[in-house]
Design an enzyme around this catalytic site. Structure first.
Site, PDB file in Angstrom:
ATOM      1  N   CYS A  54       0.843  -1.184   0.000  1.00  0.00           N
ATOM      2  CA  CYS A  54       0.000   0.000   0.000  1.00  0.00           C
ATOM      3  C   CYS A  54       0.883   1.240   0.000  1.00  0.00           C
ATOM      4  CB  CYS A  54      -0.962  -0.012   1.175  1.00  0.00           C
ATOM      5  SG  CYS A  54      -0.192  -0.469   2.718  1.00  0.00           S
ATOM      6  N   TYR A 193      -5.710 -13.669  -1.426  1.00  0.00           N
ATOM      7  CA  TYR A 193      -4.888 -13.111  -0.343  1.00  0.00           C
ATOM      8  C   TYR A 193      -5.281 -13.772   0.979  1.00  0.00           C
ATOM      9  CZ  TYR A 193      -2.899  -9.339   2.609  1.00  0.00           C
ATOM     10  OH  TYR A 193      -2.197  -8.598   3.534  1.00  0.00           O
ATOM     11  N   HIS A 196      -0.976 -12.346   6.577  1.00  0.00           N
ATOM     12  CA  HIS A 196      -0.878 -11.229   7.513  1.00  0.00           C
ATOM     13  C   HIS A 196      -2.001 -11.165   8.540  1.00  0.00           C
ATOM     14  CE1 HIS A 196       1.397  -9.325   3.963  1.00  0.00           C
ATOM     15  NE2 HIS A 196       2.300  -9.531   4.896  1.00  0.00           N
ATOM     16  N   ASP A 288       6.532  -9.234   9.015  1.00  0.00           N
ATOM     17  CA  ASP A 288       6.853  -9.305   7.596  1.00  0.00           C
ATOM     18  C   ASP A 288       7.689  -8.100   7.170  1.00  0.00           C
ATOM     19  OD1 ASP A 288       6.750 -10.111   4.929  1.00  0.00           O
ATOM     20  OD2 ASP A 288       4.894  -9.002   4.570  1.00  0.00           O
TER      21      ASP A 288
HETATM   22  C1  LIG Z   1       4.574   0.350   2.670  1.00  0.00           C
HETATM   23  C2  LIG Z   1       4.183  -1.103   2.680  1.00  0.00           C
HETATM   24  C3  LIG Z   1       2.862  -1.451   2.455  1.00  0.00           C
HETATM   25  C4  LIG Z   1       2.479  -2.802   2.416  1.00  0.00           C
HETATM   26  N1  LIG Z   1       1.196  -3.130   2.085  1.00  0.00           N
HETATM   27  C5  LIG Z   1       0.887  -4.428   1.837  1.00  0.00           C
HETATM   28  C6  LIG Z   1      -0.368  -4.784   1.268  1.00  0.00           C
HETATM   29  O1  LIG Z   1      -1.215  -3.933   0.970  1.00  0.00           O
HETATM   30  N2  LIG Z   1      -0.611  -6.103   1.049  1.00  0.00           N
HETATM   31  C7  LIG Z   1       0.316  -7.074   1.335  1.00  0.00           C
HETATM   32  O2  LIG Z   1       0.059  -8.246   1.081  1.00  0.00           O
HETATM   33  N3  LIG Z   1       1.507  -6.747   1.869  1.00  0.00           N
HETATM   34  C8  LIG Z   1       1.823  -5.466   2.107  1.00  0.00           C
HETATM   35  N4  LIG Z   1       3.066  -5.134   2.588  1.00  0.00           N
HETATM   36  C9  LIG Z   1       4.034  -6.197   2.886  1.00  0.00           C
HETATM   37  C10 LIG Z   1       4.966  -6.392   1.705  1.00  0.00           C
HETATM   38  O3  LIG Z   1       4.299  -6.900   0.598  1.00  0.00           O
HETATM   39  C11 LIG Z   1       6.132  -7.339   2.017  1.00  0.00           C
HETATM   40  O4  LIG Z   1       5.638  -8.630   2.213  1.00  0.00           O
HETATM   41  C12 LIG Z   1       6.953  -6.914   3.223  1.00  0.00           C
HETATM   42  O5  LIG Z   1       7.200  -5.537   3.233  1.00  0.00           O
HETATM   43  C13 LIG Z   1       8.303  -7.652   3.242  1.00  0.00           C
HETATM   44  O6  LIG Z   1       8.965  -7.427   2.041  1.00  0.00           O
HETATM   45  P1  LIG Z   1      10.179  -6.379   1.913  1.00  0.00           P
HETATM   46  O7  LIG Z   1      11.153  -6.765   2.959  1.00  0.00           O
HETATM   47  O8  LIG Z   1      10.671  -6.583   0.538  1.00  0.00           O
HETATM   48  O9  LIG Z   1       9.610  -5.033   2.169  1.00  0.00           O
HETATM   49  C14 LIG Z   1       3.452  -3.808   2.661  1.00  0.00           C
HETATM   50  C15 LIG Z   1       4.771  -3.427   2.918  1.00  0.00           C
HETATM   51  C16 LIG Z   1       5.141  -2.100   2.926  1.00  0.00           C
HETATM   52  C17 LIG Z   1       6.581  -1.747   3.179  1.00  0.00           C
END
Ligand SMILES: Cc1cc2nc3c(=O)[nH]c(=O)nc-3n(C[C@H](O)[C@H](O)[C@H](O)COP(=O)(O)O)c2cc1C
Ligand code: SF4
Length: 712
Positions: A54, A193, A196, A288
């Protein structure tokens, strides 16, 4: 419908016009990252997968959102996804701004995004979502529903009701409709989905939430029934026109009270072959998207390792991957097929392309601060500490890699090499200006260099590392060390423009949010974070840290002092420590870490004064006074700009013309103290605006205005 994408990695017809053509010089050991990956009926052109995230723009700012995703595609991500997308008015998370696909009226906004993504040959993915216990429905006022009768996940005074058999059928219908609309909007990958704990499917799957005794509760098979049905519905609806992805939590980190290893292995045994691609995450969002203060790169590897063997379908996983070597290891070791990334793609939308072009030194690595996440919590467009163009692609026309060419031959003196000065000098240099960056000390980085030495913040030095690397390669930028300049000297040098980026200093008088006037502090050693970072030690063993700033620094300083053997009492007028870090998903972890470090936490009290051996506090509700034995008091309250050079220059405005000086502006913390992200952003803004026509009275960016609907 967008079909297979098997073309060249970078389609030069769709390159940003100002991006240089690099000869392909990829290190062969990274070749594996650029192999195409079939995802059911479509093919990802490489292994880089921007997982859903998001962005505080969602359905409110669709054009800004579309351009942001388009830049990721331009930067080489083979799959570029939306965030969670609400599918029905009976489950929405207002005031938070996510995607929305309630009916056909929402299709054009999302189609704008898929167009932008397809322009660069990438696949567009969508994550339809029914929020279950997280749908408080503050906007629609519809009655929410979920796996059981439960209060909503926020403190909103709202419950959701237990879904019956008809409700489950309705949810399946809505999801199907959202899938159909997703295809109409041009998506190539459609999610189911279940991760989380943020959605109904995942909540049905989890023992943590699901206490049902009907055919959807109890045994694993029953708990996974809704997941199976939704996967089958989605496959049926897409009918080979798009890939079906499933995002699922592989461990809820609560042992047998939630999804654990045996559970997820069972799930994969039941439905492992249904989706075209699996996307594995660990825990709730806080786990996450752990910050670097609490977790290193690839922290979830142990939970994901081995699961790929339980399905023949490709597997995506995340872990704040910024190192191409770690990425290669994930693939070679059979942990993952695709490198999932949210934050690394935010910090550097061009990460895949830089690896592809052998430009590893240009990678802007995520520092793991979660300022990007704060856009969600504060309901504002996404921002990023490392990438100031994030969220500004459309409204200000900023690009993560390309600066608009200079409009004059003006020379610029940037005074101060903290985050704002570094960014301004780099961006001005990329525009083609002749720049001198004058730094008072022998080291670059300013507050970033100082703060990165504090516990848990080591990765923040990447703000400096990236910019220093870029500056080294800019021929018209010169760095002058040991140059603490006066206004007199600046006037002598004859630059056309001067940017004063000399940072700020923490106040030592108690003024902050609670006290708007200095407080009485006598007979006790007073320290500020600047003193602690400069190596000053409290003179005795007992220290009170007073945090009226409420972001990370008070907690970090307290942790540093506890580590060096002091007995620390942490006083804050807020009810919790580091209150604002709820927005970076860190607050619970920070408070836990402080408790574990033996720090005494005194919430809801303000420091009113101090004298020899004691700090006086009062309750923010009753004003009742207490004394805390202490040898030293560290004040983390507020800051003042160090803008002396700018003020002196303004005072001598009459001499500018003779000196050839046209403009002077304070930048970053020297203009107004804030976050590192804000300082970097202001450095970029300064560079972007230099020599450009500005309407000081107008709105400085494009915006989307919701027009009135037909009335009646
Ligand atoms: C700003 C932000 C918004 C996120 N929004 C979502 C979301 O809407 N749906 C989702 O499944 N995961 C969401 N996530 C989780 C990410 O998809 C991801 O799984 C998580 O950040 C770990 O990956 P990364 O280390 O590459 O950031 C979000 C992560 C961030 C940083
Ligand atoms: S805001 Fe921080 S955590 Fe988020 S992408 Fe940027 S650098 Fe990474």
């Amino acid at each position: 419908m967008a079909g297979r994408h098997t073309g060249p990695i970078f389609d030069s017809a769709h390159r940003h016009p100002a991006i240089r053509e690099y000869p392909a010089m990829r290190d062969p050991r990274y070749d594996i990252l650029f192999e195409p990956v079939p995802l059911g009926p479509v093919t990802a052109r490489n292994r880089f997968f921007q997982v859903p995230h998001c962005n505080g723009m969602g359905h409110h700012h669709p054009t800004a959102h579309a351009h942001m995703r388009g830049v990721k595609a331009e930067g080489g991500w083979a799959v570029v996804c939306t965030e969670e997308v609400e599918i029905h008015p009976s489950s929405e998370v207002s005031p938070y701004i996510e995607g929305r696909l309630w009916d056909d009226a929402d299709i054009p906004a999302l189609a704008r995004m898929t167009e932008k993504i397809h322009e660069h040959g990438s696949l567009a993915g969508i994550e339809p979502c029914h929020n279950g216990i997280h749908g408080a429905n503050m906007y629609t006022r519809e009655t929410g529903m979920a796996v059981g009768h439960l209060p909503v996940g926020t403190y909103d005074p709202v419950q959701v009701r237990r879904m019956d058999a008809d409700d489950i059928l309705a949810l399946r219908r809505w999801h199907r409709a959202a899938v159909r609309r997703s295809l109409e909007a041009g998506f190539d990958v459609v999610y189911v989905y279940a991760a989380h704990g943020l959605n109904t499917i995942g909540q049905f799957l989890s023992r943590k939430y699901n206490l049902r005794t009907d055919g959807y509760g109890g045994s694993l098979e029953n708990r996974a029934r809704l997941l199976r049905e939704m996967l089958e519905d989605t496959l049926d609806e897409v009918d080979g026109r798009a890939a079906v992805a499933c995002r699922i939590t592989v461990d809820e980190l609560v042992g047998a009270d939630g999804i654990d290893r045996p559970d997820i292995e069972g799930v994969l045994g039941l439905v492992g072959e249904l989706p075209d691609v699996w996307d594995f995450v660990v825990g709730e969002w806080e786990n996450d998207s752990s910050t670097s203060r609490f977790a290193p790169e690839a922290v979830h590897e142990e939970y994901v390792r081995g699961l790929k063997a339980l399905t023949s379908k490709p597997v995506v996983g995340v872990g704040r991957f910024t190192s191409p070597d770690t990425m290669v290891r994930m693939v070679r070791d059979g942990v993952l097929d695709m490198i999932g990334a949210a934050r690394p793609s935010i910090a550097d939308p061009f990460l895949p392309r830089k690896i592809e072009e052998g430009r590893l030194e240009d990678i802007r690595e995520c520092i793991g601060c979660n300022i990007c996440v704060s856009g969600d919590g504060t309901i504002s467009p996404i921002r990023c500490t490392q990438n100031p163009s994030m969220g500004e692609e459309w409204r200000r026309g900023w690009h993560p890699e390309v600066m608009r060419p200079k409009t004059s031959d003006a020379s610029v003196l940037v005074v101060g090499a903290g985050p704002a000065g570094l960014e301004a000098a780099m961006a001005l240099g990329k525009r083609g200006h002749r720049v001198v960056l004058a730094e008072a000390t022998q080291a670059l980085g300013g507050r970033v260099a100082r703060e990165a030495r504090l516990p848990g913040l080591a990765e923040w030095i990447r703000v400096l590392d990236y910019r220093r690397g870029q500056l080294d390669r800019l021929p018209d930028v010169e760095i002058a060390y040991d140059s603490r300049l006066t206004a007199e000297e600046v006037l002598e040098y004859g630059f056309d423009h001067v940017a004063v980026a000399t940072g700020c200093r923490w106040r030592a008088d108690g003024v902050g949010r609670w006290h708007l006037r200095p407080i009485e502090l006598e007979g006790i050693q007073i320290l500020t974070p600047d003193d602690v970072m400069a190596g000053a030690e409290p003179e005795g063993g007992r220290v009170v840290v007073y945090d009226d700033d409420h972001y990370y620094l008070g907690g970090v300083v307290a942790e540093a002092l506890a580590r060096s053997g002091h007995a620390v009492t942490f006083v804050t007028p807020a009810a919790r420590v580091s209150e604002w870090t709820v927005n970076t998903l860190e607050q619970v972890r920070i408070q836990r870490r402080m408790l574990e470090a033996g720090i005494e936490i005194v919430p809801s009290r303000a420091v009113d004064g101090a004298s020899a051996g004691a700090v006086r506090t009062s309750c923010v509700y009753t004003s009742e006074v207490e004394e805390h034995a202490a040898d030293a008091l560290v004040l983390v309250t507020s800051r003042l700009p160090d803008d002396g050079v700018a003020a002196d220059l303004v005072a001598r405005a009459g001499e500018w013309e003779a000196a050839g000086l046209t403009s002077v502006r304070a930048v970053g913390d020297a203009l107004c103290p804030g976050t590192i992200a804000a300082a970097v952003w202001d450095g970029r803004r300064y560079a972007e605006q230099l020599g450009e026509p500005l309407d000081a009275d107008g709105v400085p960016f494009l915006r989307e205005i919701a027009g009135p609907s037909p009335d009646g």
